[in-house]
Design an enzyme around this catalytic site. Structure first.
Site, PDB file in Angstrom:
ATOM      1  N   TYR A  57     -14.191  -1.859 -24.324  1.00  0.00           N
ATOM      2  CA  TYR A  57     -15.320  -2.712 -23.961  1.00  0.00           C
ATOM      3  C   TYR A  57     -15.877  -2.239 -22.628  1.00  0.00           C
ATOM      4  O   TYR A  57     -15.111  -1.975 -21.690  1.00  0.00           O
ATOM      5  CB  TYR A  57     -14.839  -4.163 -23.836  1.00  0.00           C
ATOM      6  CG  TYR A  57     -15.917  -5.140 -23.400  1.00  0.00           C
ATOM      7  CD1 TYR A  57     -17.065  -5.313 -24.167  1.00  0.00           C
ATOM      8  CD2 TYR A  57     -15.788  -5.871 -22.224  1.00  0.00           C
ATOM      9  CE1 TYR A  57     -18.055  -6.210 -23.775  1.00  0.00           C
ATOM     10  CE2 TYR A  57     -16.768  -6.772 -21.829  1.00  0.00           C
ATOM     11  CZ  TYR A  57     -17.902  -6.931 -22.600  1.00  0.00           C
ATOM     12  OH  TYR A  57     -18.877  -7.817 -22.211  1.00  0.00           O
ATOM     13  N   ASP A  82     -14.748   4.164 -16.588  1.00  0.00           N
ATOM     14  CA  ASP A  82     -15.032   2.743 -16.415  1.00  0.00           C
ATOM     15  C   ASP A  82     -13.782   2.117 -15.797  1.00  0.00           C
ATOM     16  O   ASP A  82     -12.789   1.853 -16.482  1.00  0.00           O
ATOM     17  CB  ASP A  82     -15.372   2.098 -17.764  1.00  0.00           C
ATOM     18  CG  ASP A  82     -15.670   0.615 -17.611  1.00  0.00           C
ATOM     19  OD1 ASP A  82     -15.457   0.082 -16.501  1.00  0.00           O
ATOM     20  OD2 ASP A  82     -16.102  -0.005 -18.596  1.00  0.00           O
ATOM     21  N   LYS A 131     -15.291  -6.693 -10.915  1.00  0.00           N
ATOM     22  CA  LYS A 131     -14.106  -7.569 -10.866  1.00  0.00           C
ATOM     23  C   LYS A 131     -13.397  -7.566  -9.512  1.00  0.00           C
ATOM     24  O   LYS A 131     -13.866  -8.191  -8.580  1.00  0.00           O
ATOM     25  CB  LYS A 131     -13.145  -7.191 -12.000  1.00  0.00           C
ATOM     26  CG  LYS A 131     -13.785  -7.441 -13.395  1.00  0.00           C
ATOM     27  CD  LYS A 131     -12.757  -7.425 -14.490  1.00  0.00           C
ATOM     28  CE  LYS A 131     -13.355  -7.362 -15.877  1.00  0.00           C
ATOM     29  NZ  LYS A 131     -13.486  -8.612 -16.553  1.00  0.00           N
TER      30      LYS A 131
HETATM   31  C1  LIG Z   1     -13.590  -2.117 -18.861  1.00  0.00           C
HETATM   32  C2  LIG Z   1     -14.712  -3.095 -18.687  1.00  0.00           C
HETATM   33  N1  LIG Z   1     -15.942  -2.653 -18.408  1.00  0.00           N
HETATM   34  C3  LIG Z   1     -16.987  -3.497 -18.231  1.00  0.00           C
HETATM   35  C4  LIG Z   1     -16.804  -4.849 -18.336  1.00  0.00           C
HETATM   36  C5  LIG Z   1     -17.964  -5.783 -18.144  1.00  0.00           C
HETATM   37  O1  LIG Z   1     -17.845  -6.416 -16.931  1.00  0.00           O
HETATM   38  P1  LIG Z   1     -18.654  -7.786 -16.664  1.00  0.00           P
HETATM   39  O2  LIG Z   1     -18.018  -8.828 -17.507  1.00  0.00           O
HETATM   40  O3  LIG Z   1     -18.479  -7.994 -15.180  1.00  0.00           O
HETATM   41  O4  LIG Z   1     -20.071  -7.530 -17.029  1.00  0.00           O
HETATM   42  C6  LIG Z   1     -15.533  -5.367 -18.620  1.00  0.00           C
HETATM   43  C7  LIG Z   1     -15.300  -6.817 -18.716  1.00  0.00           C
HETATM   44  O5  LIG Z   1     -14.259  -7.300 -19.038  1.00  0.00           O
HETATM   45  C8  LIG Z   1     -14.458  -4.463 -18.814  1.00  0.00           C
HETATM   46  O6  LIG Z   1     -13.221  -4.899 -19.118  1.00  0.00           O
END
Ligand SMILES: Cc1ncc(COP(=O)(O)O)c(C=O)c1O
Length: 458
Positions: A166, A268, A296
């Site tokens: 994700y 990511d 985060k």
């Molecule tokens: C690996 C990863 N990238 C991107 C995101 C998206 O982040 P946000 O919820 O702050 O938009 C998440 C959210 O859990 C994530 O786990």
């Protein structure tokens, strides 16, 4: 992984334990359950984000302090959810509270740059070994910008992504996140499946999905799309299927393969950044990609996001040829919280404490697994870990589809009923810990897990 004696789990016993645990949980959350109905009159589904609404019912939170949270019904928990991994600083950390209060009275938003930018930028350079940074407001925005940078630099459209990962909810990447095993297609040519309705097929055509931990499949995708791939985005350790570690050489191999084809690699690190080590996956696995996305944990609990990249990739942004913009980018309240988090809370020393807690969790859960013959193992690093309910090691998303999701649900219910808050239930459980967690917190988690392991195997 050493082969262990495991017991066969009885599906009827799992069902009856689930029933017992659900019956015990429901009366504890009467206020939350009623309040959600009230909220639902004006807020779609009674929640702010769809993943706050998960079985058996939504739990509304009242407050948090240190490693603890309290729900609207007054139940107290040790928090291993930590706001989907954002609160590695722990709740209401005094340094962050003070920094936010100091900034709040001086104004919370100008949409003009403010003083803390340099300190936060320098700290991220130190951690992630990339020279230039920009800020945004979520992980979604960070990965959106990462993809755009790689496309802009190459003039190519195709992006490679990992099956089962994700990267946020934008249309460029919300594919094959938890794809239906019936529809995923062959492993060497996975079908790019939109995670939700409303994403145009035209976007799916710009994303090629590959399995994690397999360089040959990346080579195949590059060969079949010669000259078309702008780059690849990868969670260097997968965090949304439980935790799946990269195999030795995988991340460096990706860098080499992509660079040979004139394409870029983005890590990511929204979940791994500043959580698994001071310098996230870049430090933990010793590989520096072309782009890193963060969110985060770096915001200490405020909405945040950041994109780091090479001078080459940021060239058009620096020259002004390409806008990377947002009204709230570099918001002073977020920057104040980030500065305190990065320089005073998640310091180099704090990772020793996070690793100590991790080892207490790992050793305790592994001992329970061994004692009860549960087909499972523990994996993770620093603030992140998970129990994977498989007797053999999982390398990629497809290895997880045969895992019985009722087991993770039952494990979640056991923790929830015994004062440990876990991320809203998903097929694979993951925990996050904070610098304010103690060994006693880890022991509480382990004691609950031991009780669960005994119950499910008896
Ligand atoms: C690996 C990863 N990238 C991107 C995101 C998206 O982040 P946000 O919820 O702050 O938009 C998440 C959210 O859990 C994530 O786990």
């Amino acid at each position: 992984m050493a082969v262990r004696e495991t017991v066969e789990l009885d599906p009827d016993r799992i069902d009856s334990l689930i029933e017992e645990e659900e019956d015990e949980l429901e009366p504890k959350h009467r206020v939350s359950i009623e309040y959600k109905k009230e909220v639902g009159r004006t807020v779609a589904g009674g929640v702010a984000s769809s993943w706050q609404d998960s079985p058996p019912h939504t739990i509304f939170i009242d407050r948090g302090q240190g490693s603890r949270i309290w729900d609207l019904d007054g139940n107290a928990y040790t928090d291993f959810h930590l706001g989907y991994g954002a609160m590695v600083a722990g709740h209401a950390h005094p340094k962050i509270v003070e920094a936010v209060q100091r900034q709040a009275v001086r104004g919370t938003h100008f949409a003009q740059p403010t003083r803390d930018l340099d300190v936060v930028g320098e700290n991220l350079v130190d951690r992630f070994a990339l020279p230039l940074w920009r800020f945004c407001n979520s992980g979604t925005e960070a990965t959106l910008e990462a993809v755009r940078l790689m496309r802009a630099a190459t003039g190519r459209d195709l992006i490679l992504k990992i099956e089962g990962s994700y990267h946020g909810h934008h249309d460029s990447l919300m594919f094959s996140v938890v794809p239906d095993p019936e529809q995923i297609g062959p492993r060497e040519h996975p079908i790019t499946l939109p995670q939700v309705p409303g994403i145009p097929q035209a976007f799916a055509n710009l994303v090629r999905v590959v399995p994690f931990n397999d360089l040959d499949e990346v080579r195949r995708a590059l060969d079949e799309n010669d000259g078309k791939v702008a780059g690849m985005i990868v969670e260097p350790a997968m965090m949304n299927c439980g935790v799946i570690m990269p195999e030795p050489g995988y991340l460096q191999g990706l860098t080499d393969l992509l660079h040979q084809r004139g394409a870029f690699l983005a890590f990511d690190e929204v979940k791994t950044g500043a959580t698994i080590a001071y310098g996230g996956a870049v430090e933990a696995f010793g590989v520096t990609p072309d782009v890193v996305t963060l969110a985060k944990a770096i915001g200490g609990g405020l909405p945040c996001g950041a994109i780091g990249a090479t001078e080459e990739l940021f060239g058009p942004v620096v020259s002004g040829e390409m806008d990377m913009a947002g009204t709230f980018n570099g918001n002073p309240l977020t920057l104040a919280a980030s500065k305190a988090t990065l320089t005073e809370v998640l310091t180099k020393d704090s990772y020793g404490h996070l690793n100590e807690i991790y080892h207490a969790l790992e050793d305790g859960c592994e001992a329970a697994i061994e004692r009860h013959g549960l087909p499972a193992y523990v994996t993770g690093l620093g603030a992140k870990g998970s129990v994977i309910y498989s007797a053999t090691r999982v390398r990629e998303y497809r290895d997880t589809v045969s895992i019985d999701e009722r087991i993770t649900y039952l494990a979640w219910l056991f923790q929830q009923n015994r004062g440990v808050f876990k991320s809203p239930w998903s097929k694979q459980e993951t925990w996050t810990t904070s610098v304010q967690h103690s060994i006693e917190d880890a022991e509480r988690y382990v004691a609950n897990f031991d009780e669960f392991a005994a119950a499910i195997t008896s």
